[in-house]
Design a protein around this motif. Structure first.
Motif, PDB file in Angstrom:
ATOM      1  N   SER A  46       0.861  -1.185   0.000  1.00  0.00           N
ATOM      2  CA  SER A  46       0.000   0.000   0.000  1.00  0.00           C
ATOM      3  C   SER A  46       0.891   1.226   0.000  1.00  0.00           C
ATOM      4  CB  SER A  46      -0.945   0.010   1.211  1.00  0.00           C
ATOM      5  OG  SER A  46      -0.218   0.142   2.411  1.00  0.00           O
ATOM      6  N   LYS A  47       0.319   2.365  -0.371  1.00  0.00           N
ATOM      7  CA  LYS A  47       1.137   3.585  -0.470  1.00  0.00           C
ATOM      8  C   LYS A  47       0.258   4.822  -0.379  1.00  0.00           C
ATOM      9  CE  LYS A  47       0.978   3.688  -5.532  1.00  0.00           C
ATOM     10  NZ  LYS A  47       0.252   4.948  -5.682  1.00  0.00           N
ATOM     11  N   GLU A  48       0.859   5.879   0.115  1.00  0.00           N
ATOM     12  CA  GLU A  48       0.303   7.227   0.071  1.00  0.00           C
ATOM     13  C   GLU A  48       1.460   8.145  -0.294  1.00  0.00           C
ATOM     14  OE1 GLU A  48      -2.032   8.437   3.464  1.00  0.00           O
ATOM     15  OE2 GLU A  48      -2.530   6.350   3.917  1.00  0.00           O
ATOM     16  N   LEU A  49       1.677   8.312  -1.577  1.00  0.00           N
ATOM     17  CA  LEU A  49       2.794   9.096  -2.088  1.00  0.00           C
ATOM     18  C   LEU A  49       2.285  10.326  -2.831  1.00  0.00           C
ATOM     19  CD1 LEU A  49       5.079   6.210  -3.426  1.00  0.00           C
ATOM     20  CD2 LEU A  49       5.404   7.546  -1.344  1.00  0.00           C
ATOM     21  N   VAL A  52       0.412  15.838  -3.975  1.00  0.00           N
ATOM     22  CA  VAL A  52      -0.746  16.215  -3.167  1.00  0.00           C
ATOM     23  C   VAL A  52      -1.664  17.069  -4.037  1.00  0.00           C
ATOM     24  CG1 VAL A  52      -1.531  17.444  -1.113  1.00  0.00           C
ATOM     25  CG2 VAL A  52       0.594  16.116  -1.047  1.00  0.00           C
ATOM     26  N   SER A  57      -8.112  17.504   2.081  1.00  0.00           N
ATOM     27  CA  SER A  57      -7.469  16.644   3.080  1.00  0.00           C
ATOM     28  C   SER A  57      -6.325  17.343   3.801  1.00  0.00           C
ATOM     29  CB  SER A  57      -6.940  15.370   2.418  1.00  0.00           C
ATOM     30  OG  SER A  57      -5.944  15.684   1.451  1.00  0.00           O
ATOM     31  N   GLN A  68       3.816  11.240   3.839  1.00  0.00           N
ATOM     32  CA  GLN A  68       3.813  10.252   2.756  1.00  0.00           C
ATOM     33  C   GLN A  68       4.339   8.959   3.342  1.00  0.00           C
ATOM     34  OE1 GLN A  68       6.906  10.878  -0.326  1.00  0.00           O
ATOM     35  NE2 GLN A  68       7.302  12.834   0.704  1.00  0.00           N
ATOM     36  N   GLN A  69       3.849   7.839   2.803  1.00  0.00           N
ATOM     37  CA  GLN A  69       4.274   6.561   3.365  1.00  0.00           C
ATOM     38  C   GLN A  69       4.100   5.441   2.351  1.00  0.00           C
ATOM     39  OE1 GLN A  69       1.730   6.364   6.852  1.00  0.00           O
ATOM     40  NE2 GLN A  69       0.197   5.156   5.759  1.00  0.00           N
ATOM     41  N   VAL A  70       4.828   4.370   2.593  1.00  0.00           N
ATOM     42  CA  VAL A  70       4.730   3.184   1.757  1.00  0.00           C
ATOM     43  C   VAL A  70       4.882   1.963   2.663  1.00  0.00           C
ATOM     44  CG1 VAL A  70       7.201   3.202   1.227  1.00  0.00           C
ATOM     45  CG2 VAL A  70       5.628   2.014  -0.295  1.00  0.00           C
ATOM     46  N   THR A 120       5.974  -0.347   7.502  1.00  0.00           N
ATOM     47  CA  THR A 120       5.597   0.915   6.881  1.00  0.00           C
ATOM     48  C   THR A 120       6.670   1.960   7.125  1.00  0.00           C
ATOM     49  OG1 THR A 120       3.224   0.478   7.115  1.00  0.00           O
ATOM     50  CG2 THR A 120       3.879   2.772   6.829  1.00  0.00           C
ATOM     51  N   SER A 122       7.638   6.047   6.534  1.00  0.00           N
ATOM     52  CA  SER A 122       6.913   7.296   6.326  1.00  0.00           C
ATOM     53  C   SER A 122       7.832   8.482   6.568  1.00  0.00           C
ATOM     54  CB  SER A 122       5.697   7.378   7.261  1.00  0.00           C
ATOM     55  OG  SER A 122       6.110   7.398   8.617  1.00  0.00           O
ATOM     56  N   GLN A 187       4.578   9.719  -8.551  1.00  0.00           N
ATOM     57  CA  GLN A 187       3.374   9.018  -9.000  1.00  0.00           C
ATOM     58  C   GLN A 187       3.696   7.800  -9.862  1.00  0.00           C
ATOM     59  OE1 GLN A 187       4.115  12.185  -9.797  1.00  0.00           O
ATOM     60  NE2 GLN A 187       3.583  12.692 -11.923  1.00  0.00           N
TER      61      GLN A 187
END
Length: 235
Positions: A46-49, A52, A57, A68-70, A120, A122, A187
């Motif tokens: 999973s990821k939040e890269l 933005v 949010s 940001q995290q992976v 994880t 971050s 991305q």
């Protein structure tokens, strides 16, 4: 593989004044200490890269928590699981540095879609000014904040520092078999990609007075994208 005692003995837990935290360090030259930077390869679960793109949010209130995290999984492969065991040894070193029961337990949850554990990495987008009064503020890279959503949150209490920076690369092989890295936008990464993350172990004091140990991400490199490309191919 090395036993943890063979390399972990080189490191000490060191308190840093700005931003206030504790890091794993070792002697570099003379009496100078350098932060330990480690590397782990795994599959993105999973990821939040960046970039933005959603202003809804991001707010002044949420700014201290934006990150940001992976999350990586090793599909239960022995080398990956052994590396996670080493991370547990690092936690034990930090645990003995702080007063008894003053650090949150180290938890590596199982992967929901494959065997084995996950970890994880971050990094926050902001640093609190009161924790780093002399650190220099730097602009957000355009690939991270193309709409200035994060830049508009910078004020006297929160800023973006070099400590918050994450680099993004793709690894490739030259004709002479040497490995090179080239910059890619964040991305580009997909779930299922094999990546290499460089990180440091950093402990923070929370408002409750407890401490928490986090693996802080400094860079992420795309090693192999063939599996995620095949998985999502519609042909």
């Amino acid at each position: 593989m090395q036993d943890a005692s063979e390399w972990l003995g080189e490191y000490v837990v060191t308190e840093y004044p700005e931003p206030h935290c504790w890091r794993l360090t070792r002697s570099a030259s003379g009496t100078e200490l350098e932060e330990g930077v480690f590397s782990l390869q795994g599959v993105i679960a999973s990821k939040e890269l960046p970039p933005v793109l959603d202003a809804s949010s991001a707010s002044k209130r949420s700014a201290p928590f934006l990150r940001q995290q992976v999350t990586l999984t090793g599909l239960s492969l022995p080398a990956f699981e052994k590396a996670l065991d080493y991370a547990g040894d690092v936690f034990n070193k930090f645990r003995r540095y702080f007063p008894d029961k003053q650090i949150q337990p180290w938890v590596l949850p199982p992967c929901s879609e494959s065997p084995g554990r996950t970890i994880t990495f971050s990094n926050h987008y902001f640093t609190r000014r009161n924790e780093a009064p002399t650190l220099r503020s730097i602009p957000f890279p355009l690939v991270v904040d193309p709409r200035s959503i994060l830049a508009n949150l910078v004020d006297g209490t929160m800023f973006h520092s070099e400590d918050n920076e994450v680099s993004y690369y793709e690894r490739y092989q030259e004709e002479d078999k040497s490995l090179k890295h080239q910059y890619i936008p964040p991305q580009s990464f997909r779930i299922g990609d094999i990546v290499d993350v460089q990180f440091g172990f950093v402990a923070y004091r929370m408002r409750s007075g407890m401490h928490i140990l986090k693996p802080i991400m400094y860079s992420i490199s795309l090693v192999d994208k063939r599996y995620s490309d095949v998985r999502h191919c519609s042909c």
